[in-house]
Design a protein around this motif. Structure first.
Motif, PDB file in Angstrom:
ATOM      1  N   ALA A 156       0.797  -1.232   0.000  1.00 49.17           N
ATOM      2  CA  ALA A 156       0.000   0.000   0.000  1.00 49.17           C
ATOM      3  C   ALA A 156       0.825   1.277   0.000  1.00 49.17           C
ATOM      4  CB  ALA A 156      -0.949  -0.003   1.200  1.00 49.17           C
ATOM      5  N   ALA A 157       2.090   1.200   0.361  1.00 45.36           N
ATOM      6  CA  ALA A 157       2.929   2.404   0.351  1.00 45.36           C
ATOM      7  C   ALA A 157       3.676   2.582  -0.959  1.00 45.36           C
ATOM      8  CB  ALA A 157       3.926   2.362   1.509  1.00 45.36           C
ATOM      9  N   GLY A 158       3.596   1.598  -1.856  1.00 44.08           N
ATOM     10  CA  GLY A 158       4.254   1.717  -3.147  1.00 44.08           C
ATOM     11  C   GLY A 158       3.477   2.609  -4.097  1.00 44.08           C
ATOM     12  N   ALA A 159       3.983   2.735  -5.312  1.00 42.86           N
ATOM     13  CA  ALA A 159       3.362   3.660  -6.263  1.00 42.86           C
ATOM     14  C   ALA A 159       1.959   3.208  -6.655  1.00 42.86           C
ATOM     15  CB  ALA A 159       4.248   3.812  -7.493  1.00 42.86           C
ATOM     16  N   VAL A 160       1.814   1.957  -7.118  1.00 39.51           N
ATOM     17  CA  VAL A 160       0.491   1.456  -7.486  1.00 39.51           C
ATOM     18  C   VAL A 160      -0.390   1.320  -6.251  1.00 39.51           C
ATOM     19  CG1 VAL A 160      -0.782  -0.491  -8.446  1.00 39.51           C
ATOM     20  CG2 VAL A 160       1.299   0.288  -9.560  1.00 39.51           C
ATOM     21  N   GLY A 161       0.162   0.751  -5.182  1.00 39.61           N
ATOM     22  CA  GLY A 161      -0.625   0.566  -3.967  1.00 39.61           C
ATOM     23  C   GLY A 161      -1.116   1.867  -3.369  1.00 39.61           C
ATOM     24  N   GLY A 162      -0.272   2.880  -3.370  1.00 40.43           N
ATOM     25  CA  GLY A 162      -0.678   4.166  -2.810  1.00 40.43           C
ATOM     26  C   GLY A 162      -1.827   4.795  -3.575  1.00 40.43           C
ATOM     27  N   TYR A 163      -1.734   4.769  -4.912  1.00 40.63           N
ATOM     28  CA  TYR A 163      -2.843   5.296  -5.710  1.00 40.63           C
ATOM     29  C   TYR A 163      -4.102   4.460  -5.510  1.00 40.63           C
ATOM     30  CZ  TYR A 163       0.221   8.466  -8.362  1.00 40.63           C
ATOM     31  OH  TYR A 163       1.065   9.472  -8.737  1.00 40.63           O
ATOM     32  N   THR A 164      -3.938   3.144  -5.333  1.00 44.87           N
ATOM     33  CA  THR A 164      -5.107   2.290  -5.125  1.00 44.87           C
ATOM     34  C   THR A 164      -5.814   2.649  -3.825  1.00 44.87           C
ATOM     35  OG1 THR A 164      -4.008   0.486  -6.321  1.00 44.87           O
ATOM     36  CG2 THR A 164      -5.907  -0.089  -4.979  1.00 44.87           C
ATOM     37  N   VAL A 165      -5.041   2.831  -2.774  1.00 43.67           N
ATOM     38  CA  VAL A 165      -5.630   3.226  -1.485  1.00 43.67           C
ATOM     39  C   VAL A 165      -6.376   4.544  -1.635  1.00 43.67           C
ATOM     40  CG1 VAL A 165      -5.113   3.984   0.861  1.00 43.67           C
ATOM     41  CG2 VAL A 165      -3.946   1.980  -0.081  1.00 43.67           C
ATOM     42  N   GLU A 166      -5.742   5.512  -2.258  1.00 40.13           N
ATOM     43  CA  GLU A 166      -6.325   6.848  -2.376  1.00 40.13           C
ATOM     44  C   GLU A 166      -7.601   6.826  -3.213  1.00 40.13           C
ATOM     45  OE1 GLU A 166      -4.579  11.385  -2.983  1.00 40.13           O
ATOM     46  OE2 GLU A 166      -3.422   9.649  -3.713  1.00 40.13           O
ATOM     47  N   LEU A 167      -7.562   6.160  -4.349  1.00 38.88           N
ATOM     48  CA  LEU A 167      -8.737   6.105  -5.217  1.00 38.88           C
ATOM     49  C   LEU A 167      -9.862   5.301  -4.583  1.00 38.88           C
ATOM     50  CD1 LEU A 167      -6.949   5.569  -8.652  1.00 38.88           C
ATOM     51  CD2 LEU A 167      -8.218   7.610  -7.952  1.00 38.88           C
ATOM     52  N   ALA A 168      -9.514   4.203  -3.909  1.00 40.77           N
ATOM     53  CA  ALA A 168     -10.538   3.375  -3.273  1.00 40.77           C
ATOM     54  C   ALA A 168     -11.236   4.145  -2.149  1.00 40.77           C
ATOM     55  CB  ALA A 168      -9.911   2.100  -2.726  1.00 40.77           C
ATOM     56  N   ALA A 169     -10.463   4.837  -1.333  1.00 45.55           N
ATOM     57  CA  ALA A 169     -11.060   5.603  -0.243  1.00 45.55           C
ATOM     58  C   ALA A 169     -11.965   6.705  -0.780  1.00 45.55           C
ATOM     59  CB  ALA A 169      -9.960   6.189   0.641  1.00 45.55           C
ATOM     60  N   ARG A 170     -11.539   7.349  -1.852  1.00 45.94           N
ATOM     61  CA  ARG A 170     -12.372   8.399  -2.446  1.00 45.94           C
ATOM     62  C   ARG A 170     -13.649   7.827  -3.043  1.00 45.94           C
ATOM     63  NH1 ARG A 170      -8.696  12.938  -5.560  1.00 45.94           N
ATOM     64  NH2 ARG A 170      -7.106  13.252  -3.956  1.00 45.94           N
ATOM     65  N   ALA A 171     -13.605   6.556  -3.441  1.00 44.12           N
ATOM     66  CA  ALA A 171     -14.784   5.905  -4.020  1.00 44.12           C
ATOM     67  C   ALA A 171     -15.728   5.347  -2.955  1.00 44.12           C
ATOM     68  CB  ALA A 171     -14.353   4.792  -4.965  1.00 44.12           C
ATOM     69  N   GLY A 172     -15.372   5.548  -1.690  1.00 47.90           N
ATOM     70  CA  GLY A 172     -16.256   5.109  -0.617  1.00 47.90           C
ATOM     71  C   GLY A 172     -16.013   3.697  -0.128  1.00 47.90           C
ATOM     72  N   LEU A 173     -14.893   3.088  -0.514  1.00 45.14           N
ATOM     73  CA  LEU A 173     -14.557   1.762  -0.013  1.00 45.14           C
ATOM     74  C   LEU A 173     -13.847   1.880   1.335  1.00 45.14           C
ATOM     75  CD1 LEU A 173     -13.169   0.074  -3.257  1.00 45.14           C
ATOM     76  CD2 LEU A 173     -15.488  -0.012  -2.358  1.00 45.14           C
TER      77      LEU A 173
END
Length: 308
Positions: A156-173
């Motif tokens: 989750a702290a890597g480049a893909v993982g970090g964007y995934t966390v950020e986008l998922a949280a913004r999407a309400g997950l």
């Protein structure tokens, strides 16, 4: 113009700065004067020959390097109506067997692989966006999850993982992140509700936080089968790069294979995601960038500056 190429596979020493003709855009293409080009693990895999050994990149006498770029459109080919000279853009060069790619002073891309960049987004930082943020967005699409459901993100702290966390949280997950203890503050800032230590066995630790298992996983760290057990029956598992496990317990398993998407890139650029630059180097220090990436421990992407 200068471009990063290889003639043979091997260590960073095989990387060459070649003088090549400035490319001309064909129908449906744009030429970008490159301001910045990120260095990604796929560049290392290209250079080392790993992609060719895997049957993904056919052997070529000359192979260009680089996927991510930001810069300014300086010419458009016939039939292009969405861009004009002077437009600030980000782009993804997702075709592998090309003699010149993104790590060059100029690059030609299909117009559909380029997105407009808002005027207040820094060009250097923007170069870290295309490959990693698009991979994250397309991985989330494959999970099919809805607001309120729970997603596990490894790496989750890597480049893909970090964007995934950020986008998922913004999407309400609801996001459970796997990361090193030293990165807990970062991934919580990105939107993770819970953080599981990277050293822990993932399934038991995750199931304490999500009884019955999470609804889906984006496996950005290639944990594979050990993370599959954290998913409920009938959930979703999306592997980044490789390592997709078998679809046990009716779990939908998929690999995300990145594709260029200019309109999606433009939307991601406008979303003001957290862009992380580990360091910048001139183009002729590309070998040093590869060595640093292979050494590990970076947070953010190394970015080459062709005109530095």
């Amino acid at each position: 113009m200068k471009a990063v190429i290889i003639h043979s596979y091997g260590g960073p020493e095989v990387l060459r700065i070649a003088e090549v003709p400035v490319p001309r855009p064909a129908r449906g293409q744009v030429r970008v004067r490159v301001a910045a080009a990120a260095v990604n693990p796929v560049d290392v895999q290209t250079r080392s020959g790993a992609l060719t050994r895997a049957g993904i990149l056919p052997p070529r006498e000359v192979v260009g390097i680089g996927w991510d770029l930001s810069g300014t459109v300086d010419a458009v080919g016939p039939g292009v109506t969405g861009f004009a000279a002077g437009d600030r853009v980000v782009g993804l060069c997702d075709r592998l067997p090309l003699p010149v790619k993104a790590q060059a002073e100029y690059a030609v891309l299909d117009a559909g692989a380029v997105g407009r960049l808002p005027p207040d987004v820094d060009l250097t930082a923007a170069a870290t966006l295309p490959l990693n943020a698009l991979t994250a967005a397309q991985a989330l699409d494959l999970t099919g999850l809805h607001p309120g459901q729970t997603l596990l993100v490894t790496g989750a702290a890597g480049a893909v993982g970090g964007y995934t966390v950020e986008l998922a949280a913004r999407a309400g997950l609801r996001v459970i992140a796997v990361a090193a203890e030293s990165d807990e503050h970062l991934v919580r800032e990105l939107g993770a509700e819970h953080v599981v230590a990277r050293s822990a066995e993932p399934a038991p630790a995750v199931r304490e936080l999500a009884p019955g298992g999470v609804d889906g996983v984006v496996d950005a760290a290639s944990v594979g089968i050990a993370a599959l057990d954290a998913v409920r029956g009938g959930g979703a598992f999306v592997a980044v790069l490789h390592g997709a496990p078998p679809p046990l317990r009716g779990i939908r398993v998929a690999n995300v294979w990145i594709r260029a998407d200019g309109p999606r890139l433009a939307a991601l650029a406008a979303a003001r995601l957290r862009l992380r630059v580990a360091d910048t180097l001139p183009l002729d220090r590309v070998a040093d960038a590869h060595r640093a990436l292979e050494a590990g421990g970076l947070r953010g992407r190394l970015v080459l500056l062709p005109t530095a």
